[in-house]
Design a protein around this motif. Sequence first.
Motif, PDB file in Angstrom:
ATOM      1  N   ALA A   1       0.875  -1.343  -0.041  1.00 45.87           N
ATOM      2  CA  ALA A   1      -0.001   0.026   0.032  1.00 45.87           C
ATOM      3  C   ALA A   1       0.949   0.441  -0.277  1.00 45.87           C
ATOM      4  O   ALA A   1       0.591   2.111  -0.995  1.00 45.87           O
ATOM      5  CB  ALA A   1      -0.921  -0.238   1.188  1.00 45.87           C
ATOM      6  N   ALA A   2       2.204   1.075   0.886  1.00 48.44           N
ATOM      7  CA  ALA A   2       3.179   2.568   0.908  1.00 48.44           C
ATOM      8  C   ALA A   2       3.593   2.380  -0.754  1.00 48.44           C
ATOM      9  O   ALA A   2       3.186   3.917  -0.712  1.00 48.44           O
ATOM     10  CB  ALA A   2       4.183   2.266   1.804  1.00 48.44           C
ATOM     11  N   LEU A   3       3.698   1.527  -1.433  1.00 50.17           N
ATOM     12  CA  LEU A   3       4.201   1.770  -2.828  1.00 50.17           C
ATOM     13  C   LEU A   3       3.934   2.283  -3.607  1.00 50.17           C
ATOM     14  O   LEU A   3       3.821   3.395  -4.617  1.00 50.17           O
ATOM     15  CB  LEU A   3       5.194   0.501  -3.144  1.00 50.17           C
ATOM     16  N   VAL A   4       2.352   1.597  -3.748  1.00 47.82           N
ATOM     17  CA  VAL A   4       1.359   1.844  -4.383  1.00 47.82           C
ATOM     18  C   VAL A   4       1.311   3.732  -4.164  1.00 47.82           C
ATOM     19  O   VAL A   4       0.811   4.203  -5.628  1.00 47.82           O
ATOM     20  CB  VAL A   4       0.147   0.873  -4.193  1.00 47.82           C
ATOM     21  N   LEU A   5       0.829   4.637  -2.887  1.00 43.90           N
ATOM     22  CA  LEU A   5       0.222   5.840  -2.305  1.00 43.90           C
ATOM     23  C   LEU A   5       1.632   6.395  -2.906  1.00 43.90           C
ATOM     24  O   LEU A   5       1.426   7.853  -2.550  1.00 43.90           O
ATOM     25  CB  LEU A   5      -0.133   5.622  -1.256  1.00 43.90           C
ATOM     26  N   LEU A   6       2.941   6.151  -2.932  1.00 42.54           N
ATOM     27  CA  LEU A   6       3.889   6.521  -3.115  1.00 42.54           C
ATOM     28  C   LEU A   6       4.268   7.105  -4.689  1.00 42.54           C
ATOM     29  O   LEU A   6       4.847   7.979  -5.262  1.00 42.54           O
ATOM     30  CB  LEU A   6       4.865   6.057  -3.046  1.00 42.54           C
ATOM     31  N   VAL A   7       3.861   5.933  -5.547  1.00 38.49           N
ATOM     32  CA  VAL A   7       3.999   5.995  -6.931  1.00 38.49           C
ATOM     33  C   VAL A   7       2.529   6.665  -7.558  1.00 38.49           C
ATOM     34  O   VAL A   7       2.419   7.729  -8.582  1.00 38.49           O
ATOM     35  CB  VAL A   7       3.516   4.924  -7.493  1.00 38.49           C
ATOM     36  N   VAL A   8       1.549   6.908  -6.816  1.00 39.45           N
ATOM     37  CA  VAL A   8       0.326   7.253  -7.287  1.00 39.45           C
ATOM     38  C   VAL A   8       0.437   8.833  -6.952  1.00 39.45           C
ATOM     39  O   VAL A   8      -0.272  10.144  -7.893  1.00 39.45           O
ATOM     40  CB  VAL A   8      -1.046   6.554  -6.903  1.00 39.45           C
ATOM     41  N   CYS A   9       0.701   9.291  -5.848  1.00 40.77           N
ATOM     42  CA  CYS A   9       0.269  10.771  -4.894  1.00 40.77           C
ATOM     43  C   CYS A   9       1.513  11.639  -4.674  1.00 40.77           C
ATOM     44  O   CYS A   9       1.517  12.825  -5.146  1.00 40.77           O
ATOM     45  CB  CYS A   9       0.045  10.074  -3.309  1.00 40.77           C
ATOM     46  N   ARG A  10       3.180  11.288  -5.212  1.00 40.25           N
ATOM     47  CA  ARG A  10       4.182  11.918  -5.576  1.00 40.25           C
ATOM     48  C   ARG A  10       4.002  12.506  -4.365  1.00 40.25           C
ATOM     49  O   ARG A  10       3.832  14.013  -4.419  1.00 40.25           O
ATOM     50  CB  ARG A  10       4.281  12.455  -6.618  1.00 40.25           C
ATOM     51  N   PRO A  11       4.309  12.458  -2.927  1.00 41.74           N
ATOM     52  CA  PRO A  11       4.209  13.538  -2.223  1.00 41.74           C
ATOM     53  C   PRO A  11       5.099  14.857  -1.841  1.00 41.74           C
ATOM     54  O   PRO A  11       6.537  13.933  -2.323  1.00 41.74           O
ATOM     55  CB  PRO A  11       3.882  12.529  -0.300  1.00 41.74           C
ATOM     56  N   LYS A  12       4.961  15.587  -1.718  1.00 42.57           N
ATOM     57  CA  LYS A  12       6.349  17.000  -1.165  1.00 42.57           C
ATOM     58  C   LYS A  12       6.695  16.729  -0.226  1.00 42.57           C
ATOM     59  O   LYS A  12       5.267  16.408   0.777  1.00 42.57           O
ATOM     60  CB  LYS A  12       5.729  18.190  -2.118  1.00 42.57           C
ATOM     61  N   LEU A  13       7.637  16.395   0.015  1.00 44.39           N
ATOM     62  CA  LEU A  13       8.795  16.608   1.367  1.00 44.39           C
ATOM     63  C   LEU A  13       9.157  17.785   2.199  1.00 44.39           C
ATOM     64  O   LEU A  13       9.401  17.900   3.280  1.00 44.39           O
ATOM     65  CB  LEU A  13       9.657  15.444   1.510  1.00 44.39           C
ATOM     66  N   ARG A  14       9.202  18.675   1.409  1.00 41.72           N
ATOM     67  CA  ARG A  14      10.163  19.874   1.148  1.00 41.72           C
ATOM     68  C   ARG A  14       8.333  20.924   2.200  1.00 41.72           C
ATOM     69  O   ARG A  14       6.859  21.016   1.003  1.00 41.72           O
ATOM     70  CB  ARG A  14      10.303  20.211   0.678  1.00 41.72           C
ATOM     71  N   GLY A  15       8.789  21.726   2.338  1.00 43.94           N
ATOM     72  CA  GLY A  15       7.542  22.504   2.769  1.00 43.94           C
ATOM     73  C   GLY A  15       6.565  22.388   4.042  1.00 43.94           C
ATOM     74  O   GLY A  15       5.584  23.026   4.183  1.00 43.94           O
ATOM     75  N   HIS A  16       6.947  21.624   4.810  1.00 47.13           N
ATOM     76  CA  HIS A  16       6.326  21.144   6.081  1.00 47.13           C
ATOM     77  C   HIS A  16       6.444  21.675   7.541  1.00 47.13           C
ATOM     78  O   HIS A  16       7.789  21.394   7.228  1.00 47.13           O
ATOM     79  CB  HIS A  16       5.436  19.802   5.958  1.00 47.13           C
ATOM     80  N   SER A  17       5.523  21.006   8.215  1.00 43.77           N
ATOM     81  CA  SER A  17       6.047  22.269   9.612  1.00 43.77           C
ATOM     82  C   SER A  17       6.181  20.994  10.729  1.00 43.77           C
ATOM     83  O   SER A  17       5.843  19.500  10.251  1.00 43.77           O
ATOM     84  CB  SER A  17       5.359  23.373  10.170  1.00 43.77           C
ATOM     85  N   ARG A  18       7.583  21.239  11.688  1.00 37.49           N
ATOM     86  CA  ARG A  18       7.383  20.183  12.365  1.00 37.49           C
ATOM     87  C   ARG A  18       5.638  19.756  12.838  1.00 37.49           C
ATOM     88  O   ARG A  18       5.802  18.289  12.923  1.00 37.49           O
ATOM     89  CB  ARG A  18       7.538  20.487  13.746  1.00 37.49           C
ATOM     90  N   ALA A  19       4.997  20.262  13.521  1.00 35.84           N
ATOM     91  CA  ALA A  19       3.314  19.631  14.054  1.00 35.84           C
ATOM     92  C   ALA A  19       2.845  19.052  12.335  1.00 35.84           C
ATOM     93  O   ALA A  19       2.208  17.927  12.950  1.00 35.84           O
ATOM     94  CB  ALA A  19       3.170  20.562  13.910  1.00 35.84           C
ATOM     95  N   ASP A  20       3.350  19.481  10.714  1.00 35.03           N
ATOM     96  CA  ASP A  20       2.422  18.358   9.800  1.00 35.03           C
ATOM     97  C   ASP A  20       3.693  16.900  10.500  1.00 35.03           C
ATOM     98  O   ASP A  20       2.634  16.254  10.438  1.00 35.03           O
ATOM     99  CB  ASP A  20       3.549  19.240   8.910  1.00 35.03           C
TER     100      ASP A  20
END
Length: 317
Positions: free
Chosen positions: A79-98
Amino acid sequence: MNDQGTAAEPAAAVAVPEAVTALGEQGGPTRAGGRRAALAPVALVVAGGLSVQFGSAVAVLLMPRAGALGVVTLRLAVAALVLLVVCRPKLRGHSRADWGTVVAFGVAMGGMNTLFYQAADRIPLGAAVTLEVLGPLALSVFASRRLVNVLWAALALGGVLLLSGGGFDRLDPVGAAYALGAGVMWAAYIVFSARTGRRFPQADGLAMAMVVAAVLSLPLGIMESGSKLLVPSTLGLGAAVALLSSVLPYTLELMALRRLPAPTFAILMSLEPAIAAAAGFLILDQALSTTDALAIALVIGASMGAVRSQVRGAGKR
């Protein structure tokens, strides 16, 4: 950007039904459109429940090959591999709370899956989900703080006692304990899923939380199953379980939680014991006794009563 852009969605979703009701008194089409809009997130929750419980039934079939912990690892890793490929989440620009929210969501997700599959390996699927759903129901009661919901919770507890036959030894006490622990993690999952949906666009937060859950489960799965996880047929079934039990339902639930308050979502989860019992009967040939069916009906009825009382209370306010 993510915080402001998505945090406004739940507030708007809560305000819409009241506005629609007021306008609907003057025009039929507006009322009908509002009803469809209100039912849409409910339909997402029900569809997610069908997917996750029938996926869980397939996972039980897979356990003799890969073990309970191995199934969890396959499910979360694929599930993690599928979601990473489909969503391609951005790793930058997030706060510590995020990031804290994502990690907490991933821990809750991993714990919920690990404990539940340990329970499903020991007790029937319908019974396991009935005990597990007490977590979301307790969350709803504590969040609403209304006396009538305490009475509904007492009725649900009566159903659980009936299911246990006065003692969980009939069900296997270890399996029952795992199911109750999964319920606690399920309540945490609901809270942090809602927070993640508000902080991250689309399903980016879900994808990153799934990676956290997969990393946590990987050592346990390897210790229990080792090379069995790499057998092609096992991998194929694991991928099916991942899609049915993780990718599709978690995405639908994340979408629903953007338009539903967490307590309402928690109570809707009470439909899952019936879905699980049906999946266990159709796929695993796990027939329920009359007493078990009555116990599950009591839990579902109590939860539906809590939904109605909550809706009425919101209407009065």
